[in-house]
Design an enzyme around this catalytic site. Sequence first.
Site, mmCIF file in Angstrom:
data_model
loop_
_atom_site.group_PDB
_atom_site.id
_atom_site.type_symbol
_atom_site.label_atom_id
_atom_site.label_comp_id
_atom_site.label_asym_id
_atom_site.label_seq_id
_atom_site.Cartn_x
_atom_site.Cartn_y
_atom_site.Cartn_z
ATOM 1 N N LYS A 103 0.718 -1.207 0.136
ATOM 2 C CA LYS A 103 -0.153 -0.103 -0.100
ATOM 3 C C LYS A 103 1.007 1.288 0.169
ATOM 4 C CE LYS A 103 -0.272 -0.244 5.027
ATOM 5 N NZ LYS A 103 -1.205 -0.632 6.320
ATOM 6 N N TYR A 124 15.004 30.293 8.024
ATOM 7 C CA TYR A 124 13.932 30.936 8.524
ATOM 8 C C TYR A 124 14.044 30.765 9.959
ATOM 9 C CZ TYR A 124 11.779 30.928 3.857
ATOM 10 O OH TYR A 124 11.793 31.006 2.357
#
Length: 357
Positions: free
Chosen positions: A35, A254
């Site tokens: 999956k 940042y």
Amino acid sequence: MTRPIRVEIDLSAIKHNYRQSRNKALGSLAYAVIKANAYGHGSLEVAQTLADEADGFAMLNLEDALALRKAGIRQPLTLLEGPFEKQETLLMAAHGIAGAIHSEHQLAWLADGHFKHGAFDAWLKVNSGMNRLGFQPRQVRLAAQQLRNMQDVTLSTVMTHFASADDERGVADQWQRFEPIARETGLPISAANSAAVFRYPHTHCERIRPGITLYGCSPFEGQTGRDLGLIPAMTLSADIIAVQHLQPGDNVGYGCCYTADKPIRLGIVACGYADGYPRSAPNGTPVSIGGVRSGTVGRVSMDMLAVDLTHIEHAGIGSRVVLWGAEVPLENVAASVGTIAYELMCGVTLRVPKLYR
Ligand SMILES: *Cc1c(COP(=O)(O)O)cnc(C)c1O
């Protein structure tokens, strides 16, 4: 001109890991769980790699299962959440794709299905305590009876899923609720995920469902795949595209979440959260540069992150930084970041080219 980042997938490692997992449960059929695009490794490529030996594959989407059929994969396929709409039951039956049946509404779809091109293969799912999908143990007898009475439906398997096979709670409570009713059906049983495959042999029964171990990671905290005899299959790496020299008091990135307290040399790496590297990685999350351990510095941005090169003089522009892989266990990066290996391997984004070897 390509941005210097790539995720390398070692398909022979996946083959090795499949065998390791299957050998833990000799006598059981091993359904490889692919999956989420095989946990980010590419479901078609993984299925093709295991096509000669996997007993079956388990996934979520009918679309993915049909793509495997189109590519010539002939093994049994099972959809772990079953059909999402009535229409899917017809296609599943026609292409020999089995599915979990976990709720009344799916029973209703099957009851008035007309499967002209083959029977629908149902895996009856029992909710043994995880409380996501499945019939309550007391409902199982009736649900099994209903399925058995339906034309063109074959009830082939009874299944459940464990919530805590990987931690100290274990499987005892769920097994106690599941086993008697599962045995009563007389059907082949499927319960074990990777953690149960490695830790709880009494749950192996007829069909196991290993996922994470195929990709070389351990489901257990504080352990890596290597400790289980597995080989990591995924290596995420990117190159240094700039070098910065910081003086005490200088910041990087940042939010100024790192301030140098001594002169340091930084490499700016072409990998960021838009590639799937977690923004939540703190200072010092492990990386490897030419086999030398280092760590991230400052906040991860969308397309870049910084690593400490102060102690790695030979590293500079163009040096390759391994963000996870054989040299830097994914489990360790995940632990640093406060998540699990599963989330990081599934999270590598489409803009990162996959290289198979
Ligand atoms: C994902 C999944 C698995 C595989 O789990 P791992 O922990 O990766 O081994 C098995 N069964 C079901 C129902 C799943 O959803």
